[in-house]
Design a protein around this motif. Sequence first.
Motif, PDB file in Angstrom:
ATOM      1  N   TYR A   1      70.776  25.300 -40.607  1.00 23.05           N
ATOM      2  CA  TYR A   1      71.304  25.735 -39.321  1.00 23.05           C
ATOM      3  C   TYR A   1      70.946  24.744 -38.233  1.00 23.05           C
ATOM      4  O   TYR A   1      69.836  24.207 -38.197  1.00 23.05           O
ATOM      5  CB  TYR A   1      70.761  27.125 -38.957  1.00 23.05           C
ATOM      6  CG  TYR A   1      71.352  28.229 -39.798  1.00 23.05           C
ATOM      7  CD1 TYR A   1      72.550  28.836 -39.429  1.00 23.05           C
ATOM      8  CD2 TYR A   1      70.721  28.657 -40.958  1.00 23.05           C
ATOM      9  CE1 TYR A   1      73.112  29.841 -40.207  1.00 23.05           C
ATOM     10  CE2 TYR A   1      71.277  29.666 -41.743  1.00 23.05           C
ATOM     11  CZ  TYR A   1      72.467  30.246 -41.359  1.00 23.05           C
ATOM     12  OH  TYR A   1      73.022  31.231 -42.136  1.00 23.05           O
ATOM     13  N   GLY A   2      71.894  24.512 -37.346  1.00 19.49           N
ATOM     14  CA  GLY A   2      71.625  23.690 -36.187  1.00 19.49           C
ATOM     15  C   GLY A   2      70.953  24.500 -35.097  1.00 19.49           C
ATOM     16  O   GLY A   2      70.935  25.738 -35.139  1.00 19.49           O
ATOM     17  N   ASP A   3      70.410  23.806 -34.113  1.00 18.01           N
ATOM     18  CA  ASP A   3      69.895  24.496 -32.931  1.00 18.01           C
ATOM     19  C   ASP A   3      71.045  25.193 -32.209  1.00 18.01           C
ATOM     20  O   ASP A   3      70.877  26.254 -31.611  1.00 18.01           O
ATOM     21  CB  ASP A   3      69.196  23.500 -32.001  1.00 18.01           C
ATOM     22  CG  ASP A   3      68.066  22.759 -32.708  1.00 18.01           C
ATOM     23  OD1 ASP A   3      67.430  23.357 -33.603  1.00 18.01           O
ATOM     24  OD2 ASP A   3      67.825  21.588 -32.383  1.00 18.01           O
ATOM     25  N   SER A   4      72.197  24.579 -32.261  1.00 14.90           N
ATOM     26  CA  SER A   4      73.444  25.217 -31.833  1.00 14.90           C
ATOM     27  C   SER A   4      74.543  24.738 -32.766  1.00 14.90           C
ATOM     28  O   SER A   4      74.460  23.644 -33.324  1.00 14.90           O
ATOM     29  CB  SER A   4      73.787  24.868 -30.385  1.00 14.90           C
ATOM     30  OG  SER A   4      74.068  23.481 -30.257  1.00 14.90           O
ATOM     31  N   GLN A   5      75.565  25.565 -32.965  1.00 13.01           N
ATOM     32  CA  GLN A   5      76.669  25.171 -33.840  1.00 13.01           C
ATOM     33  C   GLN A   5      77.834  26.123 -33.671  1.00 13.01           C
ATOM     34  O   GLN A   5      77.656  27.293 -33.313  1.00 13.01           O
ATOM     35  CB  GLN A   5      76.227  25.164 -35.302  1.00 13.01           C
ATOM     36  CG  GLN A   5      75.821  26.530 -35.852  1.00 13.01           C
ATOM     37  CD  GLN A   5      75.271  26.431 -37.268  1.00 13.01           C
ATOM     38  OE1 GLN A   5      74.252  25.789 -37.503  1.00 13.01           O
ATOM     39  NE2 GLN A   5      75.958  27.069 -38.210  1.00 13.01           N
TER      40      GLN A   5
END
Length: 220
Positions: A54-58
């Motif tokens: 998982y990204g920090d945001s995506q």
Amino acid sequence: MSKLHIDSITKSFKENKILQDIYLGCETGQIIGILGRNGVGKSTLLKIIFGTEYGDSQFIKYDNTILKSMSDRKNRIAYLPQNLFLPKFIKIKNLIPLFCNQKNTELLFTSEFVQPFLHEKPKNLSKGEQRIIETLMIIYSESHFILLDEPFHSLSPKVSAALKAAIIEQSENRGFIISDHNFKDVLDISKITYLLSDGHLKQIQDFKELQRYNYLPKSI
């Protein structure tokens, strides 16, 4: 035609931000290449798209469906990781149908690179033999989008040529995103090529731009 929309991907490891607001679009019929030095985040980006990291945001969307879990990605995205992944104690002939439909299973059963090993287990094969088999299984899988991480690594020119031909053939109905340090193989088949550097994707128009961004030495 289907579209994979990848947007707003950021990823940091401690103080090191390796991906910064990454945007990438891929449609069925496209082959996209991603180049970059070791450690810049190419594998991390592919893992985020596939859903194992998982990204920090995506924000990842397949057509009109936002992909949030691995189950959302089933038969939509397939991923070839750098490391060998086939179960060691199951015969190749029993593994292929787990990834491929009946037509592509029969095709791989007759492939010169697969047929000699159908009755073998991965534990009895060399790393190179395992790699070509699992790469072909992913290329011919059910998914509409195929992510390949280092598919040409340590392969002979003959095998690399066969893989490139298979990718081009299958790209008629699928989208491919490929990362590999063998940049010539990537450039040979990519319709769009990006360089991942300093956390950002830069679209590359020609060989000289790779030199201008210091990915390749000026003397090549």
